[in-house]
Scaffold this motif. Structure first.
Motif, PDB file in Angstrom:
ATOM      1  N   LEU A   1      23.855  45.822 -21.487  1.00 17.52           N
ATOM      2  CA  LEU A   1      23.022  44.637 -21.601  1.00 17.52           C
ATOM      3  C   LEU A   1      22.797  44.298 -23.061  1.00 17.52           C
ATOM      4  CD1 LEU A   1      22.155  45.949 -18.783  1.00 17.52           C
ATOM      5  CD2 LEU A   1      20.022  44.741 -19.103  1.00 17.52           C
ATOM      6  N   LEU A   2      22.727  43.008 -23.341  1.00 20.47           N
ATOM      7  CA  LEU A   2      22.322  42.511 -24.647  1.00 20.47           C
ATOM      8  C   LEU A   2      21.062  41.693 -24.416  1.00 20.47           C
ATOM      9  CD1 LEU A   2      22.735  42.088 -27.674  1.00 20.47           C
ATOM     10  CD2 LEU A   2      24.199  40.131 -27.117  1.00 20.47           C
ATOM     11  N   ILE A   3      19.969  42.088 -25.071  1.00 20.54           N
ATOM     12  CA  ILE A   3      18.692  41.418 -24.874  1.00 20.54           C
ATOM     13  C   ILE A   3      18.230  40.781 -26.174  1.00 20.54           C
ATOM     14  CG2 ILE A   3      16.254  41.733 -24.298  1.00 20.54           C
ATOM     15  CD1 ILE A   3      17.081  43.940 -22.385  1.00 20.54           C
ATOM     16  N   ASN A   4      17.931  39.491 -26.088  1.00 20.51           N
ATOM     17  CA  ASN A   4      17.368  38.731 -27.195  1.00 20.51           C
ATOM     18  C   ASN A   4      15.856  38.720 -27.020  1.00 20.51           C
ATOM     19  OD1 ASN A   4      16.481  36.836 -29.030  1.00 20.51           O
ATOM     20  ND2 ASN A   4      17.422  35.101 -28.011  1.00 20.51           N
ATOM     21  N   PHE A   5      15.157  39.400 -27.910  1.00 13.94           N
ATOM     22  CA  PHE A   5      13.701  39.357 -27.886  1.00 13.94           C
ATOM     23  C   PHE A   5      13.258  38.116 -28.644  1.00 13.94           C
ATOM     24  CE2 PHE A   5      14.079  43.961 -27.052  1.00 13.94           C
ATOM     25  CZ  PHE A   5      13.329  43.995 -25.891  1.00 13.94           C
ATOM     26  N   LYS A   6      12.716  37.169 -27.905  1.00 12.73           N
ATOM     27  CA  LYS A   6      12.221  35.937 -28.505  1.00 12.73           C
ATOM     28  C   LYS A   6      10.882  36.247 -29.152  1.00 12.73           C
ATOM     29  CE  LYS A   6      13.526  32.179 -25.836  1.00 12.73           C
ATOM     30  NZ  LYS A   6      14.378  31.680 -26.827  1.00 12.73           N
TER      31      LYS A   6
ATOM     32  N   GLU B   1      17.423  36.784 -22.248  1.00 16.67           N
ATOM     33  CA  GLU B   1      16.411  36.417 -23.235  1.00 16.67           C
ATOM     34  C   GLU B   1      15.062  36.854 -22.681  1.00 16.67           C
ATOM     35  OE1 GLU B   1      17.229  32.201 -23.877  1.00 16.67           O
ATOM     36  OE2 GLU B   1      18.137  32.794 -25.788  1.00 16.67           O
ATOM     37  N   VAL B   2      14.298  37.562 -23.501  1.00 17.55           N
ATOM     38  CA  VAL B   2      13.026  38.124 -23.080  1.00 17.55           C
ATOM     39  C   VAL B   2      11.940  37.689 -24.051  1.00 17.55           C
ATOM     40  CG1 VAL B   2      11.762  40.298 -22.829  1.00 17.55           C
ATOM     41  CG2 VAL B   2      14.103  40.119 -21.980  1.00 17.55           C
ATOM     42  N   ASP B   3      10.847  37.185 -23.504  1.00 17.39           N
ATOM     43  CA  ASP B   3       9.687  36.822 -24.319  1.00 17.39           C
ATOM     44  C   ASP B   3       8.522  37.686 -23.847  1.00 17.39           C
ATOM     45  OD1 ASP B   3       7.449  35.720 -25.544  1.00 17.39           O
ATOM     46  OD2 ASP B   3       8.252  33.675 -25.442  1.00 17.39           O
ATOM     47  N   LEU B   4       8.303  38.787 -24.548  1.00 13.86           N
ATOM     48  CA  LEU B   4       7.263  39.734 -24.137  1.00 13.86           C
ATOM     49  C   LEU B   4       5.866  39.142 -24.293  1.00 13.86           C
ATOM     50  CD1 LEU B   4       8.715  43.065 -25.561  1.00 13.86           C
ATOM     51  CD2 LEU B   4       8.768  42.229 -23.215  1.00 13.86           C
ATOM     52  N   SER B   5       5.673  38.242 -25.258  1.00  6.26           N
ATOM     53  CA  SER B   5       4.346  37.651 -25.441  1.00  6.26           C
ATOM     54  C   SER B   5       3.940  36.798 -24.246  1.00  6.26           C
ATOM     55  CB  SER B   5       4.295  36.817 -26.727  1.00  6.26           C
ATOM     56  OG  SER B   5       5.120  35.664 -26.613  1.00  6.26           O
ATOM     57  N   LYS B   6       4.933  36.258 -23.529  1.00 14.38           N
ATOM     58  CA  LYS B   6       4.649  35.443 -22.345  1.00 14.38           C
ATOM     59  C   LYS B   6       4.997  36.184 -21.053  1.00 14.38           C
ATOM     60  CE  LYS B   6       5.507  31.144 -24.788  1.00 14.38           C
ATOM     61  NZ  LYS B   6       6.382  29.982 -24.914  1.00 14.38           N
ATOM     62  N   GLY B   7       5.517  37.399 -21.188  1.00 17.46           N
ATOM     63  CA  GLY B   7       5.888  38.177 -20.016  1.00 17.46           C
ATOM     64  C   GLY B   7       7.063  37.585 -19.254  1.00 17.46           C
TER      65      GLY B   7
ATOM     66  N   GLY C   1      11.182  37.201 -18.540  1.00 17.85           N
ATOM     67  CA  GLY C   1      12.539  37.706 -18.682  1.00 17.85           C
ATOM     68  C   GLY C   1      12.720  39.200 -18.544  1.00 17.85           C
ATOM     69  N   ILE C   2      11.689  39.996 -18.804  1.00 10.10           N
ATOM     70  CA  ILE C   2      11.877  41.440 -18.795  1.00 10.10           C
ATOM     71  C   ILE C   2      12.164  41.956 -17.387  1.00 10.10           C
ATOM     72  CG2 ILE C   2       9.417  42.044 -18.642  1.00 10.10           C
ATOM     73  CD1 ILE C   2      12.101  43.911 -20.686  1.00 10.10           C
ATOM     74  N   LYS C   3      11.464  41.442 -16.386  1.00 12.91           N
ATOM     75  CA  LYS C   3      11.710  41.902 -15.014  1.00 12.91           C
ATOM     76  C   LYS C   3      13.129  41.535 -14.574  1.00 12.91           C
ATOM     77  CE  LYS C   3       7.056  42.124 -13.166  1.00 12.91           C
ATOM     78  NZ  LYS C   3       6.118  41.628 -12.149  1.00 12.91           N
ATOM     79  N   THR C   4      13.583  40.354 -14.952  1.00 15.61           N
ATOM     80  CA  THR C   4      14.937  39.926 -14.596  1.00 15.61           C
ATOM     81  C   THR C   4      15.971  40.842 -15.219  1.00 15.61           C
ATOM     82  OG1 THR C   4      14.188  37.638 -14.437  1.00 15.61           O
ATOM     83  CG2 THR C   4      16.559  37.991 -14.656  1.00 15.61           C
TER      84      THR C   4
END
Length: 124
Positions: free
Chosen positions: A35-40, A65-71, A73-76
């Motif tokens: 996996l390649l994850i872009n942390f926004k 693409e994952v935006d941890l501040s908004k929660g 993409g991480i589950k996907t």
């Protein structure tokens, strides 16, 4: 599974990916799940998403693409990884039942003789 991450607001985190990927895949070339994850981040976009997608495609990785501040993409991303890994396990559980349950997928793979190293190398 191998997960590579970068922060789209920090160009150096993306620039170093090619080296990290090459080095990692030298020893783990046969890893079927990558996996390649872009942390926004909160910062300004400095890495073109098209370049990230092209890099993921070059190395046969799934891109998220994952935006941890908004929660977002991480589950996907994690569900995709779990689903892909679980397909490698004989008689796997339904992946939706694994999320949030602290399931040790690696232990299942490690116990499967198809994926396990020779017995004397196992570290339990």
């Amino acid at each position: 599974a191998i997960i590579f991450c970068f922060d789209e607001s920090v160009p150096s985190s993306f620039d170093h990916l090619k080296d990290w990927i090459s080095t990692t895949l030298q020893d783990h070339e046969d890893s079927p799940v990558k996996l390649l994850i872009n942390f926004k981040g909160e910062g300004r976009l400095q890495v073109d998403t098209k370049n990230a997608i092209a890099l993921a495609q070059k190395y046969a990785m799934d891109f998220f693409e994952v935006d941890l501040s908004k929660g977002q993409g991480i589950k996907t991303a994690l569900k995709s990884m779990i689903t892909s890994v679980s397909k490698l396990i004989p008689k796997p559980m339904d992946p939706s039942n694994m999320i949030g349950k602290n399931i040790k997928i690696c232990a299942k793979l490690f116990q499967n003789s198809k994926f396990a190293p020779p017995t004397e190398e196992r570290a339990y």
